[in-house]
Design a protein around this motif. Structure first.
Motif, PDB file in Angstrom:
ATOM      1  N   LEU A   1       0.505  10.176   3.737  1.00  0.00           N
ATOM      2  CA  LEU A   1       0.141  10.619   2.394  1.00  0.00           C
ATOM      3  C   LEU A   1      -1.373  10.765   2.254  1.00  0.00           C
ATOM      4  CD1 LEU A   1       2.669   8.726   0.108  1.00  0.00           C
ATOM      5  CD2 LEU A   1       2.881  10.960   1.217  1.00  0.00           C
ATOM      6  N   ASP A   2      -2.133   9.877   2.889  1.00  0.00           N
ATOM      7  CA  ASP A   2      -3.586  10.015   2.850  1.00  0.00           C
ATOM      8  C   ASP A   2      -4.029  11.291   3.554  1.00  0.00           C
ATOM      9  OD1 ASP A   2      -3.726   7.657   1.461  1.00  0.00           O
ATOM     10  OD2 ASP A   2      -4.613   6.483   3.098  1.00  0.00           O
TER      11      ASP A   2
ATOM     12  N   VAL B   1       1.501   5.427   4.513  1.00  0.00           N
ATOM     13  CA  VAL B   1       0.118   5.386   4.037  1.00  0.00           C
ATOM     14  C   VAL B   1      -0.711   6.445   4.745  1.00  0.00           C
ATOM     15  CG1 VAL B   1      -1.973   3.990   3.916  1.00  0.00           C
ATOM     16  CG2 VAL B   1       0.248   2.951   3.385  1.00  0.00           C
TER      17      VAL B   1
ATOM     18  N   ARG C   1       2.047   9.252  -7.163  1.00  0.00           N
ATOM     19  CA  ARG C   1       2.472  10.654  -7.258  1.00  0.00           C
ATOM     20  C   ARG C   1       3.619  10.836  -8.245  1.00  0.00           C
ATOM     21  NH1 ARG C   1      -1.729  13.391  -5.492  1.00  0.00           N
ATOM     22  NH2 ARG C   1      -2.537  12.497  -3.545  1.00  0.00           N
TER      23      ARG C   1
ATOM     24  N   TRP D   1       3.818  17.903  -4.791  1.00  0.00           N
ATOM     25  CA  TRP D   1       4.128  16.571  -4.278  1.00  0.00           C
ATOM     26  C   TRP D   1       5.598  16.242  -4.497  1.00  0.00           C
ATOM     27  CZ3 TRP D   1       1.322  13.875  -0.982  1.00  0.00           C
ATOM     28  CH2 TRP D   1      -0.031  14.180  -0.855  1.00  0.00           C
TER      29      TRP D   1
ATOM     30  N   GLU E   1       0.826  -1.208   0.000  1.00  0.00           N
ATOM     31  CA  GLU E   1       0.000   0.000   0.000  1.00  0.00           C
ATOM     32  C   GLU E   1       0.860   1.259   0.000  1.00  0.00           C
ATOM     33  OE1 GLU E   1      -2.547  -0.572   3.380  1.00  0.00           O
ATOM     34  OE2 GLU E   1      -4.124  -1.491   2.144  1.00  0.00           O
TER      35      GLU E   1
ATOM     36  N   GLU F   1       2.253   1.728  -3.467  1.00  0.00           N
ATOM     37  CA  GLU F   1       1.181   2.182  -4.361  1.00  0.00           C
ATOM     38  C   GLU F   1       0.921   3.677  -4.185  1.00  0.00           C
ATOM     39  OE1 GLU F   1      -3.160   0.456  -5.515  1.00  0.00           O
ATOM     40  OE2 GLU F   1      -2.847   0.979  -3.390  1.00  0.00           O
ATOM     41  N   ARG F   2       0.885   4.141  -2.937  1.00  0.00           N
ATOM     42  CA  ARG F   2       0.647   5.574  -2.686  1.00  0.00           C
ATOM     43  C   ARG F   2       1.773   6.412  -3.287  1.00  0.00           C
ATOM     44  NH1 ARG F   2      -2.977   3.042  -0.207  1.00  0.00           N
ATOM     45  NH2 ARG F   2      -4.295   3.933   1.433  1.00  0.00           N
TER      46      ARG F   2
ATOM     47  N   GLU G   1      -3.253  14.399   1.530  1.00  0.00           N
ATOM     48  CA  GLU G   1      -4.195  14.606   0.429  1.00  0.00           C
ATOM     49  C   GLU G   1      -5.552  15.088   0.943  1.00  0.00           C
ATOM     50  OE1 GLU G   1      -5.843  12.364  -3.566  1.00  0.00           O
ATOM     51  OE2 GLU G   1      -5.013  11.148  -1.937  1.00  0.00           O
TER      52      GLU G   1
END
Length: 442
Positions: free
Chosen positions: A326-327, A323, A104, A262, A96, A99-100, A330
């Motif tokens: 970054l979540d 995770v 970007r 980013w 995960e 993927e994050r 955003e």
């Protein structure tokens, strides 16, 4: 807790530190660091409750601020589930996180090699470049910092390289820095053109077919927050393409919100081959870094063993923190805040300080990534002496602001979550200190 108990905690912390802790980049008998016991947002406290406004982001890494509850919670939840696992296994948090990160990156970047920090990210990017190209030399600038492992510290250009030159195959060149131009330039366009000519000649003189990669900080940080002039990075990319040289962009300090984007390179016409990161990806809550790998380089190791690895590569606690960080960045618009606060608050406020204080030679930066260059004379641009800079630093700390001071510069680098009110508070402290700390000096 009584006042005496609090005082004892500070005293015990200092005593233990002096007795047992060996500090980096320090003469040990002269080290006298602050005691930091806790933090929240853009502020930290000692055990006695004295508050400091953190405009250093520690080492320019706490982008999301101190103790963000979502990140702390994610680390706690992962610790209850699985604290550690070998890197050769599959782990959901690791997938995960990767993927994050690649979400970007530019199209074509699909894989991440995780490391323990920025230095070994650059170390492994250099290894990948050499193995992929079959070449040896790495070109990097004198005004740079890439970390304190074998090849990373020799890629570094500043004084810390000199006592550590044990790695092979490193060549340095001058990058653009208009305020102190090595190329007698007077405009950004001239600086870019002449710096590119210089790099072209270095490549030619070293032998293009001997060069594996050019390694650059997209925006050099510790060296002075040197925002590249228009066309420079695109010109470096063109030179690399012409000679089959890879371009590694070091986004360890500049990435994940610091410039109000980013990635810092999102603001320039350039696509790297390898991207290194650390710091802002999870604000340093758990040590982590990595290399984002363009697919042609990743494919080099489809049927060939990559001879590199780390026990803690993709550590679950670090992955969970990425995770969550970054979540949160955003969903809470933290990167947008960094961009807006730089444009509307920090930039104008620093320009105003420069108008009123002759000791400021230049202000430059973007997002929450700014440098205030201090000079003894604006005409000659002579750097302010170290003793005077030291007095300014001490005065800032005394007034409750944690600064990032390097050479003759104050780097204004708060967390990306900084508010307009906190910027105003910091600017008032800078203003007061610059008005009083150098009184009596000619």
């Amino acid at each position: 807790m009584t006042d005496d108990t609090v005082a004892d905690l500070d005293a015990v912390a200092r005593e233990l530190d002096r007795a047992h802790v060996f500090h980096s980049w320090s003469a040990q008998s002269q080290a006298s660091p602050l005691v930091i016991a806790s933090g929240r947002g853009c502020r930290v406290w000692d055990h006695a409750g004295r508050e400091y406004l953190d405009f250093s982001s520690q080492l320019v890494n706490v982008n999301i601020g101190h103790q963000h509850p979502a990140v702390v919670s994610a680390i706690r939840e992962q610790a209850e589930l699985l604290t550690t696992v070998a890197p050769a296994t599959v782990n959901l948090a690791r997938g995960e996180a990767a993927e994050r990160i690649v979400a970007r990156a530019p199209e074509g970047f699909r894989r991440v090699f995780f490391t323990n920090g920025g230095a070994d990210a650059n170390e492994n990017a250099i290894r990948m470049a050499r193995l992929h190209t079959g070449r040896d030399k790495i070109l990097s600038t004198y005004r740079s910092y890439h970390g304190n492992t074998g090849a990373a510290i020799v890629s570094t250009g500043d004084w810390r390289r000199v006592p550590n030159e044990f790695a092979r195959g490193h060549v340095h060149f001058f990058g653009p820095y208009l305020y102190r131009s090595e190329f007698w330039a007077t405009t950004p366009e001239q600086e870019a053109e002449r710096a590119l000519h210089h790099l072209r000649r270095v490549i030619e003189a070293e032998g293009p077919t001997s060069i594996a990669a050019v390694l650059l900080e997209t925006v050099p940080g510790t060296a002075g927050i040197l925002v590249p002039p228009p066309g420079y990075l695109a010109g470096v990319r063109e030179l690399c393409d012409r000679h089959g040289i890879l371009l590694i962009l070091d986004e360890v300090m500049a990435g994940f919100g610091r410039t109000g984007r980013w990635f810092a390179f999102d603001g320039y016409d350039v696509r790297p081959d390898l991207i290194t990161f650390a710091k802002g990806v999870n604000s340093g809550y758990v040590p982590v870094g990595g290399v984002i790998i363009d697919e042609p380089i990743a494919q080099t190791f489809d049927d060939r063993v990559f001879p590199g690895g780390l026990t803690y590569s993709g550590h679950p606690l670090a992955m969970a923190s990425i995770v969550a960080a970054l979540d949160a960045m955003e969903s809470e618009g933290i990167v947008d805040n960094a961009r807006a606060i730089g444009e509307t608050e920090i930039g104008p406020a620093l320009a105003d300080l420069a108008d009123r204080h002759a000791v400021i030679g230049e202000v430059r930066g973007e997002g929450v990534f700014w440098a205030v260059e201090l000079v003894a004379d604006r005409e000659t641009r002579e750097p302010l002496p170290a003793a005077a800079v030291g007095r300014i630093k001490a005065a800032l700390v005394e007034r409750g602001l944690l600064p990032f001071v390097q050479d003759n510069r104050i780097h204004v680098v708060p967390p990306c979550v900084v508010t307009a009110e906190e910027v105003a508070e910091a600017m008032a402290i800078y203003d007061e200190v610059l008005s009083t700390a150098l009184e009596g000096e000619s």
